[in-house]
Design a protein around this motif. Sequence first.
Motif, PDB file in Angstrom:
ATOM      1  N   ARG A 200      -2.337  -0.643 -43.045  1.00  0.00           N
ATOM      2  CA  ARG A 200      -2.081  -0.825 -41.617  1.00  0.00           C
ATOM      3  C   ARG A 200      -0.788  -0.102 -41.252  1.00  0.00           C
ATOM      4  N   ILE A 201      -0.857   0.732 -40.219  1.00  0.00           N
ATOM      5  CA  ILE A 201       0.305   1.486 -39.752  1.00  0.00           C
ATOM      6  C   ILE A 201       0.458   1.254 -38.261  1.00  0.00           C
ATOM      7  N   GLU A 202       1.662   0.933 -37.833  1.00  0.00           N
ATOM      8  CA  GLU A 202       1.947   0.748 -36.407  1.00  0.00           C
ATOM      9  C   GLU A 202       3.112   1.640 -36.003  1.00  0.00           C
ATOM     10  N   VAL A 203       2.902   2.388 -34.936  1.00  0.00           N
ATOM     11  CA  VAL A 203       3.974   3.191 -34.339  1.00  0.00           C
ATOM     12  C   VAL A 203       4.395   2.481 -33.058  1.00  0.00           C
ATOM     13  N   ARG A 204       5.670   2.199 -32.935  1.00  0.00           N
ATOM     14  CA  ARG A 204       6.176   1.471 -31.776  1.00  0.00           C
ATOM     15  C   ARG A 204       7.285   2.276 -31.097  1.00  0.00           C
ATOM     16  N   LEU A 205       7.170   2.392 -29.795  1.00  0.00           N
ATOM     17  CA  LEU A 205       8.181   3.082 -28.993  1.00  0.00           C
ATOM     18  C   LEU A 205       8.941   2.042 -28.183  1.00  0.00           C
ATOM     19  N   LYS A 206      10.261   1.978 -28.378  1.00  0.00           N
ATOM     20  CA  LYS A 206      11.068   0.953 -27.718  1.00  0.00           C
ATOM     21  C   LYS A 206      12.249   1.594 -27.010  1.00  0.00           C
ATOM     22  N   SER A 207      12.636   0.994 -25.907  1.00  0.00           N
ATOM     23  CA  SER A 207      13.818   1.438 -25.160  1.00  0.00           C
ATOM     24  C   SER A 207      14.967   0.488 -25.456  1.00  0.00           C
ATOM     25  N   ALA A 208      16.118   1.047 -25.790  1.00  0.00           N
ATOM     26  CA  ALA A 208      17.330   0.260 -26.003  1.00  0.00           C
ATOM     27  C   ALA A 208      18.405   0.811 -25.077  1.00  0.00           C
ATOM     28  N   ALA A 209      19.626   0.277 -25.194  1.00  0.00           N
ATOM     29  CA  ALA A 209      20.722   0.722 -24.336  1.00  0.00           C
ATOM     30  C   ALA A 209      21.037   2.191 -24.615  1.00  0.00           C
ATOM     31  N   GLU A 210      20.680   3.062 -23.676  1.00  0.00           N
ATOM     32  CA  GLU A 210      20.946   4.493 -23.779  1.00  0.00           C
ATOM     33  C   GLU A 210      20.280   5.139 -24.992  1.00  0.00           C
ATOM     34  N   SER A 266       9.790  -4.167 -42.575  1.00  0.00           N
ATOM     35  CA  SER A 266       8.937  -4.335 -41.398  1.00  0.00           C
ATOM     36  C   SER A 266       8.405  -5.753 -41.318  1.00  0.00           C
ATOM     37  N   ASP A 267       8.112  -6.203 -40.100  1.00  0.00           N
ATOM     38  CA  ASP A 267       7.487  -7.516 -39.952  1.00  0.00           C
ATOM     39  C   ASP A 267       6.023  -7.499 -40.416  1.00  0.00           C
ATOM     40  N   LEU A 268       5.498  -6.308 -40.748  1.00  0.00           N
ATOM     41  CA  LEU A 268       4.156  -6.220 -41.337  1.00  0.00           C
ATOM     42  C   LEU A 268       4.201  -6.465 -42.843  1.00  0.00           C
ATOM     43  N   GLY A 269       5.417  -6.502 -43.396  1.00  0.00           N
ATOM     44  CA  GLY A 269       5.573  -6.750 -44.817  1.00  0.00           C
ATOM     45  C   GLY A 269       6.028  -5.555 -45.623  1.00  0.00           C
TER      46      GLY A 269
END
Length: 285
Positions: A200-210, A266-269
Amino acid sequence: WVSGSLALRLSQSLPGLQRIELYKGLAFVVITGIILFGLIFTLMRRIRAQHGELEVQRKALVESQSRALTGTFASGIAHDINNVLSIVDFSLVELQETVPEAMKTHIERIDKAFTMVQDLSTRLQRIGKARTEAGMQRIEIGRFLHETIDFAQRHKKLKRCAIAFHKDEEAFLKVNPFLIEQMLINLMLNAADATNLEGRIEVRLKSAAEQIHIEVHDNGPGIPENQRHKMFQPYHTTKSDGTGLGLANVKAGAQVHGGSVQVERSDLGGALFRIVLPIAPSVPH
C-alpha cells in the motif's frame, strides 16, 4: 592610590583602616572575577558560533560535492544511453521500411517508447547542469502530482501496488516539473520495493506555514531510526540491485528548490518520506 586616600579619610583607627582595606580587596577580587567571567563567556560563545558556522560550511561543501558527483554521474549515463539509442533509432527506421503492414502498429509503439526514452535521457543530462532554475514553471502542484502518479502506476514495480493520492487544497508552486516528477517516482519505486511490489502506497499533499509537503507513505517494514541519516548519501543502498543514487537525487532536487527531505515512521506502519518545499523558494545558482 585614590582608594587608599579615601580609606585614610574614612578610617578612625588602624583596625578600621585594615577592615576597609580588606573589604576593598574583596570587592576588587569579586568585580575582577565577574568581568573576567563575562569576557571568557563571551569569547566562548563566539568560538562556539564560529565552530558552528564552519561545520555548516563544511557540510554544505560536502553536499555540494555530492550533488556535483551525482549530476556528473547522471550525465555520463545519459551520454552512454544516447549512444545506444542512436543504434536503436537506425534499426527502427530500417524496420519501418521492411515489416508487413500488420506489424506496423507494434513498430509505432516501439517508436513511441523510443521517443520517451530519448526524452528522459535528454532530461537526465540536464540534471548535471548548474542552472536548473531555467526549467522553473508555476504549476498547480496537486494536479501535476496526480498526473505523475497516474503515469507511474504503469511501471512494472507499481502495477500491483494499491496507490492512493490525497491533497488538502489547490496549491500553486514555481518548480522544475521534471525534478518534482523524478523525485516522486523515485520515492514511489522505493516504497514498492519495500512492500515487495504489492503493498500500500499513499501520496499526500499538505499545506503548512509557508511550505508545501509532499509525503510518500508505505506499509513496509520501515527504516530503523539509526539508519535514516545514511539514506540520502550517494551510493548508499540496501538493495542488491540498487545504485544508491535515487534518494541522493531526491535530496538534491529538494535543495534545488530551497527545500529538504525528511524520513520518519508512517502511520501505515512503514516509511514516510516527506519533501518540504517553500512556497516562495530561493533557487540557488
